[in-house]
Design a protein around this motif. Structure first.
Motif, PDB file in Angstrom:
ATOM      1  N   VAL A 220     -17.766   3.386   3.782  1.00  0.00           N
ATOM      2  CA  VAL A 220     -18.815   2.400   3.532  1.00  0.00           C
ATOM      3  C   VAL A 220     -20.057   2.824   4.302  1.00  0.00           C
ATOM      4  O   VAL A 220     -20.030   2.954   5.538  1.00  0.00           O
ATOM      5  CB  VAL A 220     -18.355   0.994   3.964  1.00  0.00           C
ATOM      6  N   LYS A 221     -21.152   3.040   3.565  1.00  0.00           N
ATOM      7  CA  LYS A 221     -22.412   3.484   4.145  1.00  0.00           C
ATOM      8  C   LYS A 221     -23.512   2.480   3.802  1.00  0.00           C
ATOM      9  O   LYS A 221     -23.390   1.727   2.841  1.00  0.00           O
ATOM     10  CB  LYS A 221     -22.802   4.859   3.600  1.00  0.00           C
ATOM     11  N   PRO A 222     -24.617   2.489   4.544  1.00  0.00           N
ATOM     12  CA  PRO A 222     -25.733   1.603   4.180  1.00  0.00           C
ATOM     13  C   PRO A 222     -26.378   2.072   2.879  1.00  0.00           C
ATOM     14  O   PRO A 222     -26.498   3.268   2.629  1.00  0.00           O
ATOM     15  CB  PRO A 222     -26.697   1.740   5.366  1.00  0.00           C
ATOM     16  N   GLU A 223     -26.793   1.106   2.050  1.00  0.00           N
ATOM     17  CA  GLU A 223     -27.473   1.399   0.795  1.00  0.00           C
ATOM     18  C   GLU A 223     -28.837   0.732   0.824  1.00  0.00           C
ATOM     19  O   GLU A 223     -28.942  -0.479   0.991  1.00  0.00           O
ATOM     20  CB  GLU A 223     -26.662   0.873  -0.397  1.00  0.00           C
ATOM     21  N   LEU A 224     -29.877   1.521   0.658  1.00  0.00           N
ATOM     22  CA  LEU A 224     -31.240   1.021   0.684  1.00  0.00           C
ATOM     23  C   LEU A 224     -32.018   1.569  -0.506  1.00  0.00           C
ATOM     24  O   LEU A 224     -32.025   2.779  -0.750  1.00  0.00           O
ATOM     25  CB  LEU A 224     -31.949   1.421   1.976  1.00  0.00           C
ATOM     26  N   SER A 225     -32.633   0.683  -1.267  1.00  0.00           N
ATOM     27  CA  SER A 225     -33.516   1.073  -2.362  1.00  0.00           C
ATOM     28  C   SER A 225     -34.520  -0.040  -2.567  1.00  0.00           C
ATOM     29  O   SER A 225     -34.477  -1.075  -1.898  1.00  0.00           O
ATOM     30  CB  SER A 225     -32.712   1.332  -3.641  1.00  0.00           C
ATOM     31  N   LEU A 226     -35.424   0.131  -3.516  1.00  0.00           N
ATOM     32  CA  LEU A 226     -36.440  -0.883  -3.755  1.00  0.00           C
ATOM     33  C   LEU A 226     -35.854  -2.182  -4.285  1.00  0.00           C
ATOM     34  O   LEU A 226     -36.432  -3.249  -4.118  1.00  0.00           O
ATOM     35  CB  LEU A 226     -37.486  -0.341  -4.741  1.00  0.00           C
ATOM     36  N   ALA A 258      -9.886  10.436   0.360  1.00  0.00           N
ATOM     37  CA  ALA A 258     -10.813   9.318   0.241  1.00  0.00           C
ATOM     38  C   ALA A 258     -11.599   9.415  -1.063  1.00  0.00           C
ATOM     39  O   ALA A 258     -11.952  10.510  -1.522  1.00  0.00           O
ATOM     40  CB  ALA A 258     -11.765   9.298   1.435  1.00  0.00           C
ATOM     41  N   LEU A 259     -11.881   8.263  -1.663  1.00  0.00           N
ATOM     42  CA  LEU A 259     -12.707   8.212  -2.864  1.00  0.00           C
ATOM     43  C   LEU A 259     -14.152   8.514  -2.499  1.00  0.00           C
ATOM     44  O   LEU A 259     -14.610   8.261  -1.382  1.00  0.00           O
ATOM     45  CB  LEU A 259     -12.625   6.827  -3.507  1.00  0.00           C
ATOM     46  N   ALA A 260     -14.912   9.068  -3.462  1.00  0.00           N
ATOM     47  CA  ALA A 260     -16.321   9.365  -3.217  1.00  0.00           C
ATOM     48  C   ALA A 260     -17.153   8.093  -3.090  1.00  0.00           C
ATOM     49  O   ALA A 260     -18.195   8.082  -2.440  1.00  0.00           O
ATOM     50  CB  ALA A 260     -16.869  10.249  -4.341  1.00  0.00           C
ATOM     51  N   SER A 261     -16.711   6.999  -3.708  1.00  0.00           N
ATOM     52  CA  SER A 261     -17.407   5.723  -3.633  1.00  0.00           C
ATOM     53  C   SER A 261     -16.382   4.607  -3.780  1.00  0.00           C
ATOM     54  O   SER A 261     -15.207   4.860  -4.072  1.00  0.00           O
ATOM     55  CB  SER A 261     -18.482   5.617  -4.722  1.00  0.00           C
ATOM     56  N   ALA A 262     -16.833   3.382  -3.603  1.00  0.00           N
ATOM     57  CA  ALA A 262     -15.931   2.235  -3.732  1.00  0.00           C
ATOM     58  C   ALA A 262     -15.358   2.183  -5.143  1.00  0.00           C
ATOM     59  O   ALA A 262     -16.050   2.462  -6.121  1.00  0.00           O
ATOM     60  CB  ALA A 262     -16.681   0.944  -3.414  1.00  0.00           C
TER      61      ALA A 262
END
Length: 404
Positions: A220-226, A258-262
């Protein structure tokens, strides 16, 4: 400094001249007390005579040390005094109590030392979590010598998780399930082929349920976009591993990738599932919204090539409440980006579905007025996905009662 002496056996001839040994000779295994063997990755500051401590009371000493047969570890011979031998059984955990342990973090600095004696001369401490465990009478007990107390007494099950890279992952990274800590990364290492990173993880809660075939892990990583901000807590607390235990009780397993994403949570969600057929995917991706009159009513859950590879099949999920909006006469179109209409007399007209669709992509649909709308859409029904809407579609305004 001082000279220590161990008297000779009774009946030996008298002697007045002796040669001092460089270190104390090991005790005969027949001597009263408990004789143990400890295995460690390194000797540290340990030496013959270093104390063995229980609750900071000296109960024994190190008698000898040498390399193991394959030279991969250090083997220490340990003696526990007879009056303290009952303190050791199969549940006992030993750790290196030498020197000072210093830990620092946002919560402050923690300084630990077992005793002044071990600080100067080295030593080993132990605890016995289960006093009623088997004692292994009649044989020399063997134990691992852990680096510190936390490592020695840590409960749980050891597993390995392979990840593509170790960016942002450190020893101490948490493993969580439903927001609760269920484990921790103990160390990281490169795989033998140097293509990935192996995380050595200790699962401390629900270990039997997690260490099963079908369990999935992801970072789990931070996700930032507009238009999207998620997992912002990881900016402060750091990244962590999320676990999804196997749904059914499978075979025991201790190695995972580990999966690449959730994983796609929409697989378990309820709603009307439809398939949209398009010549190309464009900017459509899992998670983008499906809207009706610019109101989000569903989302894209997956996409794939068609059976003959000439079309892209986009799988969408409409929320149960909004399922009646989709009829056999409904029309879907790609709402991503900006549409520009220009003419000599009508000027320039700029069209976009919404700011979110402009930045992340999206799909919109409209349903004809009541006489032409057709029957309710069926689960799995396929619709064409048009590049843009026709002007007539934008005028449709059917009256449809939504589910409560």
């Amino acid at each position: 400094n001082y000279i220590a002496i161990r008297p000779g056996e009774s009946g030996s001839p008298p002697r007045r001249e002796f040669e001092a040994r460089a270190k104390a000779p090991p005790l005969d295994l027949g001597a009263p007390g408990l004789h143990l063997v400890l295995f460690s990755d390194s000797l540290g500051s340990m030496e013959v005579g270093s104390p063995i401590l229980f609750r900071q009371i000296r109960v024994g000493s190190v008698q000898s040390f040498q390399l193991s047969r394959d030279d991969s570890q250090v083997v220490l011979g340990v003696h526990i005094e007879p009056e303290y031998s009952h303190l050791v059984n199969s549940s006992t955990r030993f750790w290196n109590a030498s020197g000072i342990t210093l830990k620092g973090g946002l919560s402050g600095v923690e300084l630990k030392s077992e005793s002044l004696q071990t600080l100067l001369a080295g030593g080993i401490a132990f605890e016995t979590p289960d006093p009623k465990a088997a004692r292994g009478e009649g044989r020399v007990l063997r134990f691992a010598l852990h680096a510190d107390r936390d490592d020695a007494l840590q409960p749980g099950l050891q597993i390995g998780i392979r990840v593509a890279d170790g960016d942002g992952l450190l020893p101490g990274t948490l493993v969580r399930y439903k927001g609760l800590e269920v484990g921790k990364v103990e160390n990281l290492s490169l795989t033998d082929d140097l293509q990935a990173v192996m995380l050595n993880v200790r699962i401390t809660q629900a270990a039997e349920q997690i260490a099963r075939e079908g369990t999935r892990f992801w970072v789990v990583k931070p996700e930032l976009s507009l238009t999207r901000a998620a997992n912002l807590g990881t900016l402060v607390s750091g990244q962590y591993l999320e676990v999804q235990p196997a749904g059914q009780k499978g075979a025991r397993r201790t190695e995972f990738v580990a999966l690449a994403s959730a994983p796609n949570q929409a697989v378990r969600e309820e709603g009307l599932r439809l398939v949209l057929s398009a010549p190309r995917r464009g900017s459509i991706k899992p998670g983008v919204i499906v809207s009706y009159r610019e109101v989000p009513v569903g989302k894209v859950v997956d996409f794939e090539l068609g059976p003959t590879s000439d079309r892209v099949l986009i799988h969408v999920l409409i929320e149960p409440r909004y399922a009646p909006l989709v009829r056999s006469g409904s029309r879907f179109w790609n709402a991503s980006g900006i549409g520009v209409d220009a003419g000599l007399f009508k000027g320039v007209k700029v069209r976009t579905e919404s700011l979110e669709a402009l930045l992340e992509g999206g799909i919109a649909f409209a349903t004809p007025n009541n006489p032409e709308m057709g029957g309710p859409a069926q689960p799995g029904q396929t619709f064409a996905l048009f590049d843009e809407p026709q002007e007539a579609w934008m005028q449709w305004a059917p009256k449809i009662v939504l589910q409560q």
